[in-house]
Enzyme design. Structure first.
Site, PDB file in Angstrom:
ATOM      1  CD  GLU A 114       5.601  -0.963   9.229  1.00  0.00           C
ATOM      2  OE1 GLU A 114       5.766  -0.979   8.103  1.00  0.00           O
ATOM      3  OE2 GLU A 114       5.207  -1.592   9.952  1.00  0.00           O
TER       4      GLU A 114
ATOM      5  CB  THR B 248      -0.892   0.057   1.125  1.00  0.00           C
ATOM      6  OG1 THR B 248      -1.456  -1.265   1.363  1.00  0.00           O
ATOM      7  CG2 THR B 248      -2.208   1.053   0.928  1.00  0.00           C
TER       8      THR B 248
HETATM    9  C1  5RP Z   1       4.775  -3.938   7.243  1.00  0.00           C
HETATM   10  C2  5RP Z   1       3.482  -3.678   7.458  1.00  0.00           C
HETATM   11  C3  5RP Z   1       2.619  -3.071   6.361  1.00  0.00           C
HETATM   12  O1  5RP Z   1       2.236  -1.973   6.324  1.00  0.00           O
HETATM   13  C4  5RP Z   1       1.361  -4.116   6.387  1.00  0.00           C
HETATM   14  O2  5RP Z   1       2.015  -5.622   6.477  1.00  0.00           O
HETATM   15  C5  5RP Z   1       0.534  -4.026   5.106  1.00  0.00           C
HETATM   16  O3  5RP Z   1       1.070  -4.413   3.917  1.00  0.00           O
HETATM   17  P1  5RP Z   1       0.584  -4.112   2.559  1.00  0.00           P
HETATM   18  O4  5RP Z   1       0.289  -2.745   2.590  1.00  0.00           O
HETATM   19  O5  5RP Z   1       1.566  -4.924   1.860  1.00  0.00           O
HETATM   20  O6  5RP Z   1      -0.708  -4.826   2.777  1.00  0.00           O
HETATM   21  O7  5RP Z   1       3.182  -3.331   8.487  1.00  0.00           O
HETATM   22  O8  5RP Z   1       5.407  -4.022   8.252  1.00  0.00           O
END
Ligand code: 5RP
Length: 218
Positions: free
Chosen positions: A106, A32
């Site tokens: 994060e 995303t």
């Molecule tokens: C990475 C994360 C991502 O934001 C979460 O896994 C969502 O991933 P995606 O946007 O590929 O669905 O926490 O550590």
């Protein structure tokens, strides 16, 4: 593009509209966020970015975004906004992150930001959180940490860029606040992927190409 990617892109484009020139901006990790990076590059606004992973940093630089260091005492200390994806969002605003194993960084970036914006496709909205919950563990004492945690499995992925071992909690998530407190209090747990509702300003969710802003802390 598949329906999920269409929603991820729509949420990312809507969140990019919240970004203003001159901001210091935290960039999350994942598919995303990849759409967000493109949307920011398309807007061609002047922002100073910090990244939560080598993957995000590489893509951001390739797109011409200005990426600064978030490491050490010479790094950026305060962010105006951070934008990131999520794995699950419950009705109370509890969030699980770390599907991409970047949850420790994060959370640091989200906590340093005045405004934390979460961008998701509609399938990420869940009635209740469920396992797996990502963990990052210290290698030192790992066997004892795993014993103390109990219901946990090591993930077959490389260590984090900070040397942490990636694992997943597989127990109950019925009481996220108690679990978050317990995990944070367990020696050897560097961090976990539970983000409490007070961290997040809003969740931008796309349903098809329509986006909705769920305000958590306005
Ligand atoms: C990475 C994360 C991502 O934001 C979460 O896994 C969502 O991933 P995606 O946007 O590929 O669905 O926490 O550590």
């Amino acid at each position: 593009m598949n329906p999920s990617d269409i929603e991820k892109q729509a949420a990312a484009v809507a969140a990019a509209e919240l970004v203003e020139s001159g901001m210091k901006l935290g960039l999350g990790t994942g598919s995303t966020v990849a759409f967000l990076l493109q949307a920011l590059a398309d807007r061609a606004i002047d922002v100073e970015c910090v990244s939560t992973s080598p993957q995000t940093e590489k893509i951001a630089r390739e797109l011409g975004l200005n990426v600064s260091s978030f490491a050490g005492l010479d790094g950026v200390a305060h962010l105006d906004m951070a934008i990131d994806g999520a794995d699950q969002v419950d009705p109370a605003g509890w969030i699980i992150k770390g599907g991409g194993a970047a949850h420790t960084r994060e959370k640091c970036v989200a906590a340093a930001a005045d405004r934390f914006i979460v961008i998701v496709s509609s399938e990420k909205l869940v009635p209740a959180l469920s396992a797996p919950l990502p963990l990052e563990l210290l290698d030192y004492g790992l066997a004892a940490t795993l014993r103390a945690l109990g219901t946990v499995s090591l993930r077959d992925v490389p260590r984090s860029p900070d040397g942490g071992v990636i694992a997943d909690w597989l127990g109950s998530l019925d009481d996220p606040a108690s679990l978050a407190a317990r995990l944070s209090a367990t020696p050897g747990v560097i961090d976990h992927g539970l983000f409490s509702p007070d961290m997040t300003e809003r969740v931008v969710v796309a349903e098809g190409t329509t986006t909705r802003h769920i305000m958590i802390n306005a």
